[in-house]
Design a protein around this motif. Structure first.
Motif, PDB file in Angstrom:
ATOM      1  N   VAL A   1       7.627  56.518   3.451  1.00 40.45           N
ATOM      2  CA  VAL A   1       6.755  56.248   4.591  1.00 40.45           C
ATOM      3  C   VAL A   1       5.933  55.001   4.281  1.00 40.45           C
ATOM      4  N   GLN A   2       5.655  54.226   5.317  1.00 39.58           N
ATOM      5  CA  GLN A   2       4.733  53.100   5.173  1.00 39.58           C
ATOM      6  C   GLN A   2       3.376  53.600   5.644  1.00 39.58           C
ATOM      7  N   ARG A   3       2.443  53.666   4.711  1.00 39.33           N
ATOM      8  CA  ARG A   3       1.139  54.264   4.985  1.00 39.33           C
ATOM      9  C   ARG A   3       0.332  53.430   5.979  1.00 39.33           C
TER      10      ARG A   3
ATOM     11  N   SER B   1       1.363  57.246   9.124  1.00 41.40           N
ATOM     12  CA  SER B   1       2.373  56.245   8.775  1.00 41.40           C
ATOM     13  C   SER B   1       2.600  55.288   9.936  1.00 41.40           C
TER      14      SER B   1
ATOM     15  N   VAL C   1       8.434  57.966  12.516  1.00 39.53           N
ATOM     16  CA  VAL C   1       6.999  58.197  12.412  1.00 39.53           C
ATOM     17  C   VAL C   1       6.684  59.419  13.269  1.00 39.53           C
TER      18      VAL C   1
ATOM     19  N   TRP D   1       4.476  51.122   1.114  1.00 39.17           N
ATOM     20  CA  TRP D   1       5.538  52.117   1.159  1.00 39.17           C
ATOM     21  C   TRP D   1       5.302  53.122   0.047  1.00 39.17           C
TER      22      TRP D   1
ATOM     23  N   GLU E   1       5.151  64.408   8.711  1.00 31.76           N
ATOM     24  CA  GLU E   1       5.052  62.959   8.593  1.00 31.76           C
ATOM     25  C   GLU E   1       6.295  62.216   9.059  1.00 31.76           C
ATOM     26  N   THR E   2       7.486  62.838   8.938  1.00 27.45           N
ATOM     27  CA  THR E   2       8.729  62.081   9.149  1.00 27.45           C
ATOM     28  C   THR E   2       9.696  62.701  10.154  1.00 27.45           C
TER      29      THR E   2
END
Length: 158
Positions: A38-40, A120, A115, A46, A70-71
């Motif tokens: 994940v890109q915070r 993220s 996302v 990442w 989160e994903t």
């Protein structure tokens, strides 16, 4: 995701003092030998998927919940990779924390990586040979442990 209520309740009592929490990290692999990152939203970096264990929650259940929240990827835990204490950290608002982190190896069962919350800005599968440079040494070690045939978790002794 907003700060969990149990942390807000504790912060109302202890202010910005150091709070000891149980953290969770998930190394999610797919059948193409890719790792889910994940890109915070807070720092643009990442990273592996992570979260906090809620009171009364089982760690393996919690890491699967965090991955899905989160994903949008549905995952299953394969094994515990490591148990370690991370260094103390401070948030911009002054809150201080330290985590006992439980890192798990997981595999994806389904779902489309995207996302799925406000933590993220991007979610992506990464080839193991092309991981982003900003992954921390700890995250890289977690990935190496997930790829290792060893079945015992690592306990940091120094």
């Amino acid at each position: 995701m907003p700060t969990p209520k149990f942390i807000l309740d504790l912060r109302a009592k202890i202010g910005h003092d150091l709070l000891w929490l149980t953290g969770l990290t998930g190394v999610v692999l797919n059948d193409r030998d890719e790792v889910l990152l994940v890109q915070r939203a807070d720092n643009g970096r990442w990273s592996l998927i992570g979260g906090i264990l809620e009171p009364g929650e089982q760690p393996a259940v919690a890491v699967v919940r965090e991955i899905q929240e989160e994903t949008a990827v549905v995952a299953e835990v394969d094994r515990l990779l490591s148990v370690e204490t991370t260094p103390p950290a401070a948030y911009p608002n002054g809150d201080r924390v330290q985590f006992l982190d439980l890192c798990f190896s997981c595999h994806a069962l389904g779902g489309e990586a995207r996302v799925n919350d406000d933590e993220s800005t991007d979610v992506r599968w990464w080839a193991l040979a092309a991981l982003p440079d900003e992954l921390s040494a700890r995250e890289r070690t977690c990935i190496q442990r997930a790829l290792s045939p060893a079945d015992q978790p690592s306990y940091i002794t120094s």
